[in-house]
Design an enzyme around this catalytic site. Structure first.
Site, PDB file in Angstrom:
ATOM      1  CD  GLU A 189       2.342  -5.576   8.043  1.00 35.37           C
ATOM      2  OE1 GLU A 189       2.539  -6.785   7.827  1.00 35.37           O
ATOM      3  OE2 GLU A 189       3.051  -4.654   7.583  1.00 35.37           O
ATOM      4  CG  HIS A 244      -0.188   0.083   2.536  1.00 40.19           C
ATOM      5  ND1 HIS A 244       0.377   1.236   3.022  1.00 40.19           N
ATOM      6  CD2 HIS A 244       0.089  -0.870   3.461  1.00 40.19           C
ATOM      7  CE1 HIS A 244       0.945   1.022   4.182  1.00 40.19           C
ATOM      8  NE2 HIS A 244       0.796  -0.265   4.468  1.00 40.19           N
TER       9      HIS A 244
END
Length: 236
Positions: free
Chosen positions: A113, A38
């Site tokens: 994550e 990202h």
């Protein structure tokens, strides 16, 4: 932290995930998995460990994602997956409009994550102070928080293997896969892909909005490209 043994980078003949992918690899035409970290967030800019905290991209992070979109424009993917976290999903939303004949991004919880437990939101120096000495995520792992949250390397390995099994079903059909996720998670995924222990991810640095490619060569799962940053490349 106890690190698991690696699994083979080359899948053995007859493995249910092998399929046509490796036959294509022998001809140099194997499909690939494209990984996108990202774009920039306030916490990535500050070096704070951002696991389960859901924060948006900065304006610069959006510009980075748009540069990735230009780099991937015209590509076709048979499967597009994203982490459930906003920063990854928003990056996907900025990248995918330029794709051709590709499905909409699908959320896969396995792409979240690394959960940093009690170290969530802290910088590495702050974690070292709390840990009571030198600290390295890849060597020392995390400390669970009061609610029992936090992951070790074995947890990441299990998620990686699930993602790879899912990706192989699309690769075996001859289509590429596109994945939007996070820095530490994707570094661990790259290590697992080549059959290395999770700790190898320490050496697979990923910048924000970086593009990497997992592929095949001579029957092995290999890193074809790593940490390309389209937002640093000159535009025409």
């Amino acid at each position: 932290m106890t690190l698991p043994d690696p699994h083979p980078a080359a899948l053995p003949e007859g493995h249910p995930d092998a399929g046509d992918t490796f036959r294509h690899a022998a001809r140099g035409t194997a499909p690939q998995i494209v990984l996108v970290r990202h774009g920039e967030t306030e916490w990535s800019l500050d070096g704070r460990h951002t696991g389960r905290t859901d924060i948006p991209l900065t304006a610069r992070g959006e510009e980075q994602a748009q540069a990735v979109g230009r780099a991937l424009a015209g590509r076709r993917f048979g499967l597009v997956l994203t982490s459930p976290r906003r920063r990854a999903a928003d990056t996907a939303a900025l990248v995918t409009p330029g794709l051709v004949d590709s499905p909409a991004p699908e959320v896969d919880p396995n792409l979240a994550e690394w959960d940093y437990g009690s170290f969530e939101g802290l910088t590495s120096p702050q974690i070292a102070e709390a840990y009571g000495g030198p600290w390295n995520l890849w060597e020392n792992g995390i400390v669970q928080d009061a609610e029992g949250r936090g992951e070790q390397a074995a947890d990441l390995l299990a998620r990686n293997q699930a993602v790879i099994r899912r990706a192989h079903r699309t690769l075996n059909a001859g289509d590429d896969v596109l994945i939007f996720s996070h820095g530490h998670y994707l570094r661990s995924l790259g290590a697992t892909w080549i059959g290395a222990p999770i700790r190898l991810g320490e050496y697979l640095v990923l910048d924000t909005a970086a593009v990497s490619v997992l592929g095949f060569e001579h029957g092995n799962q290999v890193l074809r490209q790593w940490n390309r940053t389209p937002w640093t490349e000159p535009t025409a």
